[in-house]
Design a protein around this motif. Structure first.
Motif, short mmCIF file in Angstrom:
data_model
loop_
_atom_site.label_atom_id
_atom_site.label_comp_id
_atom_site.label_asym_id
_atom_site.label_seq_id
_atom_site.Cartn_x
_atom_site.Cartn_y
_atom_site.Cartn_z
N ALA A 1 -17.78 -42.66 6.61
CA ALA A 1 -18.63 -43.87 6.54
C ALA A 1 -19.91 -43.59 5.76
CB ALA A 1 -18.97 -44.35 7.94
N TRP A 2 -20.47 -42.40 5.93
CA TRP A 2 -21.70 -42.05 5.21
C TRP A 2 -21.43 -41.84 3.73
CZ3 TRP A 2 -26.39 -43.13 5.30
CH2 TRP A 2 -27.35 -42.40 4.61
N ILE A 3 -20.28 -41.28 3.39
CA ILE A 3 -19.90 -41.14 1.97
C ILE A 3 -19.82 -42.51 1.32
CG2 ILE A 3 -18.00 -40.54 0.41
CD1 ILE A 3 -17.41 -38.15 2.25
N ILE A 4 -19.16 -43.45 1.98
CA ILE A 4 -19.03 -44.81 1.43
C ILE A 4 -20.41 -45.46 1.29
CG2 ILE A 4 -18.15 -47.14 1.88
CD1 ILE A 4 -15.75 -45.77 3.29
N THR A 5 -21.24 -45.31 2.32
CA THR A 5 -22.60 -45.87 2.28
C THR A 5 -23.41 -45.25 1.15
OG1 THR A 5 -22.61 -46.34 4.66
CG2 THR A 5 -24.76 -46.07 3.61
N SER A 6 -23.29 -43.93 0.99
CA SER A 6 -24.04 -43.23 -0.06
C SER A 6 -23.56 -43.59 -1.45
CB SER A 6 -23.93 -41.71 0.17
OG SER A 6 -24.50 -41.34 1.41
#
Length: 197
Positions: free
Chosen positions: A118-123
């Protein structure tokens, strides 16, 4: 059991507080490094993914319920609307929906692999927002009052596959490292003390 999956007022407050801290850190970092256009274009999102990763991990694990990724990205969308214009809202909301969907499943908000995804997608949503201004929203971007020089520089970097790959690739690596460090800190300082179950 269903009730426990709903965000409480306390959960929303936790998301709000941590999102506010993350936004302040992001703005302070962006201002401190703002003199370098190259850094802003290519590396800002990379370091942001690394620095804010531990905050996101803690926030997700502390709340432990669906909605964290989406709400954080909606707040990013509002921030983008203030600084860049409302035309960027769908971009960040879309990224938030994808991040939230990536975390579907039981106990996913306590699963570091799901949180990291989720953080990869957000980043990546943050890293590619400048690219999207050139690729998809160029007319709206120009109408927002940005200087021709800014448009020229962004076009130069964001239509060059080399720099696009470098920026997005390093952002993925930084997001993974940020979440790894966040998980280590969470295990060491918060799980053992019972702050996070």
């Amino acid at each position: 059991m269903e009730h426990s999956k709903r965000l409480s007022v306390k959960d929303l407050a936790t998301i709000g507080i941590f999102s506010a801290i993350m936004i302040v850190v992001f703005l302070a970092f962006s201002i401190a490094t703002g003199a370098s256009l190259f850094f802003n274009m290519i590396l800002n999102a990379v370091f942001t993914a690394l620095i804010l990763g531990p905050f996101f991990v803690y926030m997700a694990m502390k709340v432990g319920k669906p909605g964290v990724a989406l709400i954080y990205n909606i707040l990013q969308a509002l921030l983008a609307a203030v600084f860049m214009g409302p035309f960027m809202i769908p971009w960040f909301v879309g990224g938030g929906i994808l991040a939230e969907l990536s975390m579907m499943g039981a106990e996913s908000y306590r699963n570091i692999k799901k949180i990291t995804l989720a953080w990869i997608i957000t980043s990546l949503t943050r890293a590619a927002h400048g690219m999207s201004e050139i690729w998809f929203f160029k007319n709206a971007f120009i109408k927002s009052g940005v200087s021709p020089e800014q448009v020229e520089i962004q076009t130069k970097y964001y239509t060059d596959p080399k720099w696009v790959i470098v920026s997005l690739g390093l952002t993925i690596v930084a997001a993974i490292i940020g979440c790894y460090l966040g998980n280590k800190m969470t295990e060491k300082h918060f799980r053992k003390t019972g702050i996070i179950k």
